[in-house]
Design a protein around this motif. Sequence first.
Motif, mmCIF file in Angstrom:
data_model
loop_
_atom_site.group_PDB
_atom_site.id
_atom_site.type_symbol
_atom_site.label_atom_id
_atom_site.label_comp_id
_atom_site.label_asym_id
_atom_site.label_seq_id
_atom_site.Cartn_x
_atom_site.Cartn_y
_atom_site.Cartn_z
ATOM 1 N N LEU A 52 -0.743 -3.390 5.698
ATOM 2 C CA LEU A 52 -1.623 -4.571 5.327
ATOM 3 C C LEU A 52 -1.748 -5.807 6.247
ATOM 4 O O LEU A 52 -2.537 -6.644 6.336
ATOM 5 C CB LEU A 52 -1.453 -5.106 3.927
ATOM 6 C CG LEU A 52 -1.703 -4.234 2.741
ATOM 7 C CD1 LEU A 52 -1.263 -4.659 1.398
ATOM 8 C CD2 LEU A 52 -3.270 -4.309 2.523
ATOM 9 N N ARG A 74 -6.850 -4.163 -1.647
ATOM 10 C CA ARG A 74 -8.005 -3.803 -0.629
ATOM 11 C C ARG A 74 -9.441 -4.028 -1.037
ATOM 12 O O ARG A 74 -10.426 -4.414 -0.607
ATOM 13 C CB ARG A 74 -7.897 -2.491 -0.300
ATOM 14 C CG ARG A 74 -6.676 -2.060 0.764
ATOM 15 C CD ARG A 74 -6.929 -0.762 1.632
ATOM 16 N NE ARG A 74 -5.670 -0.495 2.444
ATOM 17 C CZ ARG A 74 -5.077 -0.986 3.415
ATOM 18 N NH1 ARG A 74 -6.100 -2.141 3.738
ATOM 19 N NH2 ARG A 74 -4.150 -0.945 3.920
ATOM 20 N N THR A 79 0.944 -1.109 -0.009
ATOM 21 C CA THR A 79 0.048 0.108 -0.125
ATOM 22 C C THR A 79 0.829 1.322 -0.101
ATOM 23 O O THR A 79 0.162 2.253 -0.560
ATOM 24 C CB THR A 79 -0.907 0.036 1.192
ATOM 25 O OG1 THR A 79 -0.242 -0.240 2.515
ATOM 26 C CG2 THR A 79 -2.093 -1.055 1.196
ATOM 27 N N ASP A 108 -4.747 -5.830 8.118
ATOM 28 C CA ASP A 108 -5.885 -6.627 7.421
ATOM 29 C C ASP A 108 -5.725 -8.088 7.076
ATOM 30 O O ASP A 108 -6.564 -8.875 6.614
ATOM 31 C CB ASP A 108 -5.914 -5.910 5.961
ATOM 32 C CG ASP A 108 -6.512 -4.436 6.212
ATOM 33 O OD1 ASP A 108 -7.069 -4.111 6.995
ATOM 34 O OD2 ASP A 108 -5.844 -3.734 5.538
#
Length: 525
Positions: free
Chosen positions: A52, A33, A22, A55
């Motif tokens: 990330l 994403r 990212t 996530d």
Amino acid sequence: MTNSIAEIKDAEVIFITGSNTTENHPVIGAQVRQALKKGAKLIVADPREIPLAKDADVYLKIKPGTSIALSNAMIHVILEESLEAKEYIANNTEGFDKLQEVVKKYTPEYAAEICGVDAETIREASRLYASTVKASILYCMGITQHHNGTESVMSLSNLALVTGNLGRESSGVNPLRGQNNVQGACDMGALPNVFTGYQSVTNPDIVAKFEKAWGVKLSDKPGLTIPDAVHGAEHGDVKVLYVFGENPMVSDPDTAHVKKALEKTFLVVQDLFLTETAELADVVFPAAAFAEKDGTFANTERRIQRVRKAINPPGEAKADWEIFTELMNRLGYEANYSSAEDIFNEIRTVTPQYAGITYNRIEKEGIQWPCPTEDHPGTKFLHVGKPARGAGLFVPVEFEESPELSSDEYPLVMTTGRVLYQYHTTTMTAKTDGINQMAPGHYIEMNSKLATAKGIQDGDMVKVTSRRGSITTKAIVTDIVDENVVFIPFHWTEGANVLTNGEVLDKYCKIPGLKVTGVKVEKLA
């Protein structure tokens, strides 16, 4: 990339390793994403807890330089639990028995000791990656910039082959290029062992083909890699260096060594700005920026795209091809190019992957190579049906610790990388005040336990020393790195690459081990 950027958002599993996606590749990070919003599962393996990682369904905070052990352990689990793609392996690969033999010892427990992660987490990652044939591997220089970087890539290829994640949409092994048009430069033979289109300089038929096209006698011996050229310059074996669109005084390892080498040569630099390297040059050719010239770029997904001149270059600056053409003519080689399109048409005649691409065909949208004929649509993803070489080759590799970690004097592992706001060596981005407010200079990220042990507080100035030299920088205390790992971004002069090692090189491609450097940290009064 074996696959396309747009395919990422349709992947069912994404394995990101050695890439702060990212921040370093925001467009591709956005695709990741989007995939997560559609239900994709994410595996992240990185020494830093990158954005990330928060996530990720599985996050492995591995020690720098241990990705081979991780890949081998994942393959071990996949084989142990019969999760491999048996039919694909039988019909499309070779060397599987050798791979099985090597990965036997890489149990999750064995690899966990090497990587510094939990064995059960390795099992979770393995099962998740093997759960689909729409699993995409994304990697960047956190994989390649090691003394065994080529073998690190081979280990990821083994992982994709053993699960059949190749030659299918939203799968594959996908390197994310570090700069604009790196892919195009490699396509054009900006490597010491190939002509355009990765055609070997040691193949007599290929050499004869290019001799006929260019009307000159050509060498059939590979040239020097960048580390070889710099080493040769330092020792007087390389007399002239022509540096084009590169700033080795900031980007290359062991800055003192690079400076010494450049000062011993007749140095020519072709660039937009007077970089730290250009300041040492005997001759500087002012080059035009991307918006000041026509041409093409090839991006990370192999897509050839038009670049159109929007404004005239300032002063005496010229398009790169004009500088090269004038230089060739002055050196006695007759070059009669009148436009960038003339050059592209020559490229098409000698480069099979580009043969079907014309300026007219890419007027509105780029085309991905290979594109062998003018009625070919281009290639969205590679290795369809069977791997391009006929059978996917398993190349078993063993983990070897970096020799940088052999000294008690330098007990910490420094790894390097990029930040979102600055680009490469800041040649362009540092000229923008707003960017400099967001990212004004280099710093060192260090774990809170390490900081406490050394009496260092957030914001303190510290001295960081390796075998090559020392720098002074600001401490940022954070737990996104482990206790024995520190991180310094490489963008700035007198920064991380003062410390990195330019001597220990990958045995295949000679890339330096920039991501693992032994250092010590001291608080300054």
